[in-house]
Design a protein around this motif. Structure first.
Motif, PDB file in Angstrom:
ATOM      1  N   UNK A  39       0.958  -1.298   0.174  1.00 17.45           N
ATOM      2  CA  UNK A  39      -0.020   0.052   0.138  1.00 17.45           C
ATOM      3  C   UNK A  39       0.803   1.264   0.031  1.00 17.45           C
ATOM      4  N   UNK A  40       2.098   1.175   0.732  1.00 10.90           N
ATOM      5  CA  UNK A  40       2.996   2.454   0.637  1.00 10.90           C
ATOM      6  C   UNK A  40       3.441   2.597  -0.782  1.00 10.90           C
ATOM      7  N   UNK A  41       3.195   1.688  -1.614  1.00 14.40           N
ATOM      8  CA  UNK A  41       3.810   2.172  -3.107  1.00 14.40           C
ATOM      9  C   UNK A  41       2.465   2.352  -4.052  1.00 14.40           C
ATOM     10  N   UNK A  42       1.446   1.539  -3.917  1.00 16.66           N
ATOM     11  CA  UNK A  42       0.115   1.781  -4.772  1.00 16.66           C
ATOM     12  C   UNK A  42      -0.519   3.064  -4.546  1.00 16.66           C
ATOM     13  N   UNK A  43      -0.296   3.440  -3.315  1.00 12.51           N
ATOM     14  CA  UNK A  43      -1.244   4.813  -2.811  1.00 12.51           C
ATOM     15  C   UNK A  43      -0.827   5.946  -3.544  1.00 12.51           C
ATOM     16  N   UNK A  44       0.488   5.985  -4.147  1.00 13.92           N
ATOM     17  CA  UNK A  44       0.977   6.921  -5.187  1.00 13.92           C
ATOM     18  C   UNK A  44       1.010   6.852  -6.462  1.00 13.92           C
ATOM     19  N   UNK A  45       1.401   5.612  -6.736  1.00 16.64           N
ATOM     20  CA  UNK A  45       1.584   4.784  -8.151  1.00 16.64           C
ATOM     21  C   UNK A  45       0.201   4.860  -8.700  1.00 16.64           C
ATOM     22  N   UNK A  46      -0.897   4.717  -8.302  1.00 16.03           N
ATOM     23  CA  UNK A  46      -2.320   4.773  -8.473  1.00 16.03           C
ATOM     24  C   UNK A  46      -2.478   5.827  -9.569  1.00 16.03           C
ATOM     25  N   UNK A  47      -3.275   5.652 -10.653  1.00 16.09           N
ATOM     26  CA  UNK A  47      -3.783   6.807 -11.375  1.00 16.09           C
ATOM     27  C   UNK A  47      -4.775   7.754 -11.175  1.00 16.09           C
ATOM     28  N   UNK A  48      -5.042   7.588  -9.669  1.00 15.66           N
ATOM     29  CA  UNK A  48      -5.729   8.949  -8.966  1.00 15.66           C
ATOM     30  C   UNK A  48      -5.064  10.148  -9.161  1.00 15.66           C
ATOM     31  N   UNK A  49      -3.588   9.922  -9.146  1.00 16.31           N
ATOM     32  CA  UNK A  49      -2.970  11.288  -9.350  1.00 16.31           C
ATOM     33  C   UNK A  49      -3.178  11.942 -10.742  1.00 16.31           C
ATOM     34  N   UNK A  50      -3.550  11.358 -11.668  1.00 18.02           N
ATOM     35  CA  UNK A  50      -3.735  12.046 -12.895  1.00 18.02           C
ATOM     36  C   UNK A  50      -5.077  12.759 -12.882  1.00 18.02           C
ATOM     37  N   UNK A  51      -5.879  12.697 -11.710  1.00 16.48           N
ATOM     38  CA  UNK A  51      -7.071  13.773 -11.510  1.00 16.48           C
ATOM     39  C   UNK A  51      -6.225  15.408 -11.477  1.00 16.48           C
ATOM     40  N   UNK A  52      -5.284  15.282 -10.833  1.00 19.53           N
ATOM     41  CA  UNK A  52      -4.505  16.725 -10.437  1.00 19.53           C
ATOM     42  C   UNK A  52      -3.745  17.005 -11.660  1.00 19.53           C
ATOM     43  N   UNK A  53      -3.452  16.326 -12.567  1.00 16.66           N
ATOM     44  CA  UNK A  53      -2.758  16.465 -14.061  1.00 16.66           C
ATOM     45  C   UNK A  53      -3.724  17.364 -14.622  1.00 16.66           C
ATOM     46  N   UNK A  54      -5.025  16.402 -14.744  1.00 14.80           N
ATOM     47  CA  UNK A  54      -6.053  17.091 -15.530  1.00 14.80           C
ATOM     48  C   UNK A  54      -6.506  18.503 -14.910  1.00 14.80           C
TER      49      UNK A  54
END
Ligand SMILES: Cc1cc2nc3c(=O)[nH]c(=O)nc-3n(C[C@H](O)[C@H](O)[C@H](O)COP(=O)(O)O)c2cc1C
Length: 402
Positions: free
Chosen positions: A125-140
């Motif tokens: 979880x310490x990796x997947x939480x940040x590697x998740x594509x949820x981050x792409x919402x902020x790029x959008x």
């Protein structure tokens, strides 16, 4: 990215995502409602998981905007994760006594394994939480700001899905805007109809018949506990001649676009214009011959270069194709192991999408907008929209036919 920069922070199930966009000119009109449009588009698509129903994304401006206009200072945005109340313990910031069981079964195709080894973590979880594509919402969100900026200079960006899991459509913008009077009213009207079709398609496909086939393909994969990738096209219209430069490798527009677009999780290949097709044809059938007339200005009979020659925009539509791998989290998980015991185990599974190609299109539009905005700011200079517009008049006299 040098003139316009942005950073994001935030975990997939943390309290919120944040971004700071730096280098924007003063005087650009911005509203939270405008950003919400692209965030909503990112959440679209047949084959998305339940998370999209929980998260109705909407940012709040924290800094850099006053009375609806940018100040020239960094623009900070906050996007709260609505699911956070269900994760306060699993994602607690402070150390907790009642710690949650660590996750040990890395998913093939994800950052899990390499990330656990690299950062010496025994809980994936310490990796997947940040590697998740949820981050792409902020790029959008950052990309929506860039889109608004380039719109002031009549540059627009639009993407559409060309294939999902091997079901392919024929529509491409490659031949759409070439030739004399490329941007005439009739062609722009036809393009608008295509874009409307894409916006109404659950798979962002320009051809409704092919779109239906794509949906069936996604449903069949879902029934098998599998996932699908695909390909899509990004089209930039109205980019003036001379964004990017031939003088250094890291100033080439194709370098900058490739880095920005290949940074999107799950994107595995990129093509400009004719792409890999250039390797099969002789030069006489690849390079786009130049013409001029007083009405259209400079024009080409073809756009195999995809609007970029020598690392610079050449005035034609910029056409990029991207290829996305199938999503790695499968509801019928692949073989993995428990990293604590080395015993064979099925990979970890968490609620996931079956296909996210239509969503990836919106992320790619955002990364393209940020790259084009950056090179446009570099080309025009200036600290305010007014100054940029004055400089734009100087370069816009080149008769390019639109
Ligand atoms: C918009 C978008 C949504 C995604 N949704 C998921 C998902 O639900 N499940 C999943 O396993 N991967 C998803 N991914 C892909 C993973 O983030 C990606 O495959 C993973 O980070 C590893 O890819 P990489 O090797 O290219 O970094 C998504 C990607 C994008 C662009």
């Amino acid at each position: 990215m040098n003139r316009i920069r942005f950073l994001t922070a935030g975990e997939s199930h943390g309290q919120a995502l944040v971004t700071i966009v730096e280098g924007l000119p003063a005087g650009l009109e911005l509203s939270e409602d405008e950003i919400a449009i692209d965030l909503r588009r990112r959440q679209r698509g047949h084959g998305r998981g339940g998370r999209m129903k929980i998260e109705q994304d909407r940012v709040r401006f924290l800094a850099g905007v006053r009375y609806g206009k940018t100040l020239g200072s960094p623009v900070a945005m906050l996007l709260e994760n609505r699911d956070w109340p269900n994760w306060t313990q699993k994602m607690a910031v402070a150390a907790i006594t009642d710690a949650v069981q660590p996750l040990h079964m890395p998913r093939p195709g994800h950052a899990d394994f390499a990330g656990m080894v690299k950062y010496r973590q025994d809980d994936l979880r310490n990796i997947l939480e940040r590697s998740s594509a949820r981050e792409t919402a902020m790029r959008v969100a950052a990309g929506a700001v860039a889109r608004k900026l380039i719109k002031q200079f009549k540059v627009s960006i639009f993407g559409h899905v060309t294939s999902i899991g091997g079901v392919r459509g024929n529509f491409s913008a490659l031949d759409f805007f070439t030739g004399e009077n490329a941007y005439n009213a009739e062609r722009l009207a036809r393009w608008q109809v295509k874009m409307d079709d894409v916006e109404h398609s659950p798979v962002a496909c320009a051809d409704p018949v092919i779109g239906t086939e794509m949906i069936k393909n996604i449903d069949a994969a879902a029934a098998q506990g599998d996932s699908l990738g695909g390909s899509f096209e990004i089209v930039v219209l109205g980019a003036p001649v001379g964004l990017g430069s031939h003088v250094h490798w890291d100033r080439r527009l194709d370098t900058l676009l490739s880095a920005a677009l290949m940074s999107i999780p799950a994107i595995k290949a990129i093509e400009f214009g004719l792409g890999q097709g250039v390797a099969e044809r002789p030069g006489s059938q690849v390079h786009d011959e130049l013409f001029y007339n007083d009405n259209s200005g400079y024009y080409r009979a073809s756009n195999n270069a995809g609007g970029i020659e020598g690392g610079m925009s050449n005035g034609e539509a910029i056409i990029i194709r991207l290829y996305m791998k199938p999503l790695p989290t499968l509801s019928q998980p692949l073989q993995s192991l428990d990293v604590a015991t080395h015993q064979p185990q099925k990979a970890f599974h968490e609620r996931a999408d079956v296909c996210a190609v239509p969503a990836a299109v919106v992320v790619a539009e955002a990364m393209t907008a940020l790259t084009i905005a950056n090179t446009l700011c570099e080309k025009l200079g200036g600290d305010s929209i007014t100054e940029m517009q004055e400089h734009f008049k100087d370069i816009a006299h080149v008769p390019l036919g639109w």
